[in-house]
Structures are given as C-alpha cells and as structure tokens.
Design an enzyme around this catalytic site. Structure first.
Site, PDB file in Angstrom:
ATOM      1  N   TYR A  60     -15.276  16.354 -16.465  1.00  0.00           N
ATOM      2  CA  TYR A  60     -15.779  14.981 -16.384  1.00  0.00           C
ATOM      3  C   TYR A  60     -16.909  14.926 -15.348  1.00  0.00           C
ATOM      4  CZ  TYR A  60     -15.879   9.989 -15.550  1.00  0.00           C
ATOM      5  OH  TYR A  60     -16.301   8.699 -15.403  1.00  0.00           O
TER       6      TYR A  60
ATOM      7  N   ARG B  87       0.843  -1.208   0.000  1.00  0.00           N
ATOM      8  CA  ARG B  87       0.000   0.000   0.000  1.00  0.00           C
ATOM      9  C   ARG B  87       0.873   1.251   0.000  1.00  0.00           C
ATOM     10  NH1 ARG B  87      -1.598   1.954   4.527  1.00  0.00           N
ATOM     11  NH2 ARG B  87      -2.271   0.008   5.485  1.00  0.00           N
TER      12      ARG B  87
HETATM   13  C1  PLP Z   1     -12.467   9.343 -17.247  1.00  0.00           C
HETATM   14  C2  PLP Z   1     -12.045  10.642 -16.695  1.00  0.00           C
HETATM   15  C3  PLP Z   1     -11.824  10.807 -15.330  1.00  0.00           C
HETATM   16  C4  PLP Z   1     -12.074   9.712 -14.325  1.00  0.00           C
HETATM   17  O1  PLP Z   1     -11.204   8.657 -14.496  1.00  0.00           O
HETATM   18  P1  PLP Z   1     -11.569   7.127 -14.073  1.00  0.00           P
HETATM   19  O2  PLP Z   1     -10.311   6.412 -14.370  1.00  0.00           O
HETATM   20  O3  PLP Z   1     -12.748   6.702 -14.895  1.00  0.00           O
HETATM   21  O4  PLP Z   1     -11.893   7.168 -12.617  1.00  0.00           O
HETATM   22  C5  PLP Z   1     -11.367  12.034 -14.903  1.00  0.00           C
HETATM   23  N1  PLP Z   1     -11.147  13.054 -15.764  1.00  0.00           N
HETATM   24  C6  PLP Z   1     -11.364  12.920 -17.084  1.00  0.00           C
HETATM   25  C7  PLP Z   1     -11.115  14.081 -17.998  1.00  0.00           C
HETATM   26  C8  PLP Z   1     -11.829  11.725 -17.597  1.00  0.00           C
HETATM   27  O5  PLP Z   1     -12.060  11.609 -18.911  1.00  0.00           O
END
Ligand code: PLP
Length: 401
Positions: free
Chosen positions: A119, A66
């Site tokens: 996002y 971890r």
């Molecule tokens: C997909 C995405 C995330 C989140 O990532 P995950 O790996 O799905 O948790 C964050 N920021 C952007 C711009 C993304 O496209």
C-alpha cells in the site's frame, strides 16, 4: 433458576469451540448486554468509567476510553478470534495499525525489511516519517525468500510483508518468510487486508503479527476508516497495547460498532465478491482491448500455485491494463457508469482506482517503475453487484476506447 443444571445456563457463546468461520464472525467477542439483553453490543459512548473505590480501581476492567472501551474490546476479541490470535488492538486507521507495529518493533538505528509492493501509505510512512527518526528500511522483493534473506542485517528487527500486495497482487510466501524470520529472531508482520482471515490466516502459516485496514473488507460498506493488529502471543501483544494507549491513535466506539456489524457478513460478501472477480478477470483476459490482467485466480497469474496453496480463495481485487496506455485508461474510467472512480477497496460497491495518481502517488516514480506499477495500471475492487451488470458496464466502457 432452580432445576437448571450448570450446562444449561447462558454462557458466552464466543467461547464455544470449535465453530465455523461464519458462526464466529457473528458470535465471537460479543454476548447480549447483561443489563438490557440487547443482542447488539451497545455503543459505549463514554470518556470515563466510574470506579468503586481506590482499592477496587479497574475492577470492571475499564478506566478511560483511550486505554480501553467495551465496544472496541468486543471488536478486538472478534478479530482476534477470526485470525486465531492471542489478542487484538484496534486503531483509528489501517495506517495507525501499521505505525503501532513499527513503533513496537523498531527504534532508531534498527532496520526493517518491507515488501517492495505494498500500500502506498506504508511506503510513505517508512520513507517520509520513520527514516527521519533513524529507522532504516529495505524495500525488498518479498516474493523471493532469497532476496529477503539477503536484505536482513544484524540490526533487522521486523519483516513487514503484504500479500496479495496492493495494487498489483504480488504474493509473498508467508510460511517461507516466517521460517526465515523465526530462525533469525525477527518479528514477521503480515498485512492481510486483501484476503482477510476468511481466506488467509498468516498466524497459522507461522507469522507473528497480522495487520488489517478494517476500512476495507471488515467494514465492507464504505462507512468507516479503521485498523487492527492481531498478535500471536502475549509478549508481542503487550508492547503494542502499550503503544495503542500511549500514542492515542485509537478506534472510536462508533467505528467499532459499525465494523462489528460489517464483520457478520464478511464471509458471505467475500465469497460472492471473489466469484464476481473471477468472472470479471476471465472476461477482461479474453477482451481484445485489454493487454494484461493480474488476478491470483487466473491460471495465467505468475504465482497461481502459491496463491492456491496459501489461501483458501483468491479475493476480489484485480489489476489490469488496456491497450493505448494512460489515455485509453482514462477514457475507460470516464465511460464507466456503475463502477465508481474512488479510493478504498473491499466494499459492496465496485470501485476503480488509478494507483499512480491516487493510492500510490507518494511512491517515487523510479521505485514504481522498478516494481512494475505502471502509469497505465488500473485497480478494480470488485463489489457485490450482479456480475452481469458489472460486465455490461465494463464492456460498454471498453467499447468507448
Ligand atoms: C488501505 C490499506 C491500508 C491503510 O489503511 P487505512 O485504513 O486507509 O489507513 C494498509 N494496507 C493495505 C493493504 C490497504 O489496502
């Protein structure tokens, strides 16, 4: 090895400099396994690391997976090198990476300015979780530096921008926002998932922290979920590394190993995928059934000048709307044969998404309407297929609506 001068001895190739990006994406952070010579960094699938003695605790650098794991460290060093950072920490997902930045930067009663187009999971994390702990957020149009200045309060500790933003590619001027944050003593973190350091390096433009969903272009093959935070200095890295260990949202050795392999072809994939995206954006823009196209590489894109200035390429993400609204969009998606309806982006497979029901379903409708994520908006992550085949697929599907 008598006779071999010091300069001929094998050294850690990742420390050679300066190197081009493509050389670095292959060699930085990794060196042949000292025990076997294995050219690939092994998957150190282990919980714990045996110590020499109490007095020599951590003499080999590792205690418990971890806290740190050699396969994950190899990826962290590679990503840090590619972004030009001080160091990097990797996480179970991109969302976990964003959480680590929020946890390191903000306490209850403090405030962050966040891009109003980002996002959907970022918005959900802020509004549904951290607001409950007394952290305040202002979702601001970060494409307008004056709006960011106006949103800053006495208790603002973090500006979190995403550029180009998911899903409609709105761009933020990283240098302008970094200047504002620096003058006010605020940390500026940039989600660089869409362009990757091959095309855009926020730290060089003045940002403090870069965030990635490694799920996307670094992996590139729809094989894993993961995240990364790259910091520009030790004082930013230490609190984030503390959270990586204390909260436990770490990347697994297997995911790190797969992502290490993905990284080696990043520049080649992104170059070709972006070239495909440019051709597709121009095709869609000239198609009578398409009403709008958002792609930073089109002269018609409202921030074409900014996109050209701060990045070395336009990327492989685009958004578009067809005449006939939501129903026509659904018909189009239903008629596609090669482009798959799926969340995720950045992979070699071309994926199409309906953000309002998929990636951005948790953004309030009023907020979506305010920032222009319409019900008929479609997001295309252009893959590595032959562009003629992608055009043929889109063309036959457009004929069906
Ligand atoms: C997909 C995405 C995330 C989140 O990532 P995950 O790996 O799905 O948790 C964050 N920021 C952007 C711009 C993304 O496209």
């Amino acid at each position: 090895m008598a006779g071999l001068g010091v300069s001929c001895e094998a050294s850690f190739v990742g420390e050679l400099s300066p190197m081009g990006f493509t050389t670095k994406q292959i060699h930085a952070g990794v060196s042949p396994d000292p025990v076997t010579g294995s050219i690939l960094t092994p998957v150190y699938q282990t919980t714990t690391f045996v110590q020499e003695s109490v007095d020599e605790y951590l003499s080999k650098g590792y205690s418990y997976s971890r806290s740190a794991n050699p396969t994950v460290r190899a990826l962290e060093k590679k990503l840090s090198s590619l972004e030009g950072g001080f160091d990097c920490t990797c996480y179970s997902t991109g969302m976990a990476a964003i959480q680590a930045v929020i946890q390191a930067s903000l306490s209850g009663g403090e405030h962050a300015v966040v891009s109003d187009v980002a996002y959907g999971g970022t918005y959900r994390l802020c509004t549904k979780i951290y607001q409950r702990f007394g952290v305040e957020f202002t979702f601001s149009d970060t494409s307008d530096p004056d709006a960011v200045s106006a949103a800053i309060k006495d208790n603002t500790r973090l500006i979190l921008t995403e550029t180009p933003a998911n899903p409609n590619l709105k761009c933020t001027d990283i240098a302008a926002i970094s200047e504002i944050s620096r003058s006010r003593g605020i940390t500026h973190a940039v989600d660089n998932t869409f362009l990757t350091p091959f095309y855009q390096r926020p730290l060089e433009l003045g940002a403090d922290i870069v965030i990635h969903s490694t799920t996307k272009y670094f992996d590139g093959h729809n094989a894993t979920v993961g995240g990364a935070v790259i910091t520009k200095s030790q004082d930013l890295d230490e609190p984030i590394r503390f959270i990586q260990n204390a909260s436990g949202v770490i990347m697994s050795p297997w995911v790190a190993w797969l992502t290490l392999q993905g990284c080696k072809t990043l520049s080649i994939r992104l170059e070709r995928q972006s070239a495909n995206a440019q051709v597709i954006a121009e095709f869609l823009e000239s198609h009578p059934k398409v009403s709008t196209v958002n792609y930073p590489g089109l002269a018609s894109f409202s921030q074409f000048e900014l996109a050209s200035r701060q990045a070395e390429g336009f990327g492989a993400m685009l958004g578009f709307e067809v005449h006939g609204g939501v129903e026509a969009g659904k018909k189009l998606i239903g008629a596609l044969r090669l482009c798959a309806l799926a969340e995720n982006l950045g992979s070699v497979e071309t994926l199409i998404t309906h953000p309002v029901t998929m990636t951005h379903a948790d953004v309030d409708k009023a907020e979506r309407d305010r920032v222009g994520i319409t019900d008929s908006f479609l997001r295309l992550s252009v893959g590595l297929e032959d562009v003629e085949d992608l055009i043929a697929d889109l063309s036959q599907a457009l004929d069906c609506i």
